[in-house]
Enzyme design. Sequence first.
Site, PDB file in Angstrom:
ATOM      1  N   ILE A  88      41.742   0.469  11.411  1.00 13.18           N
ATOM      2  CA  ILE A  88      41.920   1.017  12.957  1.00 13.18           C
ATOM      3  C   ILE A  88      41.331  -0.257  13.684  1.00 13.18           C
ATOM      4  CG2 ILE A  88      40.631   2.412  14.559  1.00 13.18           C
ATOM      5  CD1 ILE A  88      42.956   3.769  13.035  1.00 13.18           C
ATOM      6  N   LYS A 139      40.004  16.741  16.236  1.00  9.71           N
ATOM      7  CA  LYS A 139      40.407  15.733  15.077  1.00  9.71           C
ATOM      8  C   LYS A 139      39.543  16.032  13.822  1.00  9.71           C
ATOM      9  CE  LYS A 139      40.591  11.063  13.634  1.00  9.71           C
ATOM     10  NZ  LYS A 139      40.288   9.643  13.878  1.00  9.71           N
ATOM     11  N   ALA A 166      37.590  -5.327  10.921  1.00  4.52           N
ATOM     12  CA  ALA A 166      38.969  -5.534  11.126  1.00  4.52           C
ATOM     13  C   ALA A 166      39.799  -5.027  10.000  1.00  4.52           C
ATOM     14  CB  ALA A 166      39.110  -7.219  11.192  1.00  4.52           C
TER      15      ALA A 166
END
Length: 326
Positions: free
Chosen positions: A11, A204, A8
């Site tokens: 992202i 990416k 958590a």
Amino acid sequence: MRITVVGAGAIGGFLACKLHAAGHDVSVVARGATLEAIRAQGLQLHSGDDLLIARLHATANPDELGVQDVVIFAVKAPALPSAVINTKALIGPNTVVVPAINGLPWWYFLQTTHALSGLRLQAVDPGGVIEQGVPSDAVIGCVVFPSCAVLSPGVIKHMSGSKIVFGEPAGGLSARVEAITTVFLDAGFDAQADQNIREQIWLKLLGNACFNPVSLLVGCATDAMIDDPFLHALCVDMMAELLELGRQLGISPEIDPTQRIAITRKLGTVKTSMLQDVEGHKPVEIEAILGALMAVADQVGAPMPRTRTVYALARMRAKTLGLLPG
């Protein structure tokens, strides 16, 4: 849909909040201060002037959640093997596993018939722990482009972007890829299904492999790096090396270094995930982002002098800071 997000942080928190707001049964696997904060005040997402508070189930014990429809791994690469071991109870015969991670994923060469087919990336998956814990046919490839940061435990800031791309590791489209794409579209993401997810990952990686390790070395955000003529030239050269390596592997994103750098410059002042980890004194993903690339380059005899130099310097910098895993 029952969805568990493992991790958590920036992202993971971003994804969990928006999926929960869309009406899904979302749980998060967290620990320490993050777990305590989510239980006390909910998982909070700041995006522009909006504040979204997701009062979802948070636990450090995945076994209590049972088998899920979707499991999203959103942990940093050094933590992924242990995360997989600890979350086996979440994955059933019909569970879809979405690794929302940086760098080359462990599965990148395992389901392709192209160059280096079957290559196992020890820098990403030492000892094959991830491959053993996650059924290969459960995986849907994923590339997450948004930029987010953790303001404090359980409090996430979404800074820019909403594009997320999904695809089958072996290529092509499928009903399950279309289904997960629709789930994310309905949650407000710019979600796309792509027939060649490996190429999207490489796209990416062009940015991650340059901006992340260089930011570790120089300690500044992407706009400052790009606006400096010497660092700009270095990033152009590194990206050219990565594009050439990709071509040798049959991976050819339709972009050149100048175009790729311009995409990042438009985002303004962005602290890379690696720079955030350095500032938070957390282990950095140097092996998943560059170590794995160097192993691939060795397989095909690609010299990549600038990228290898940056890897050597960044790796030693991480080691002296005590942030090199293992």
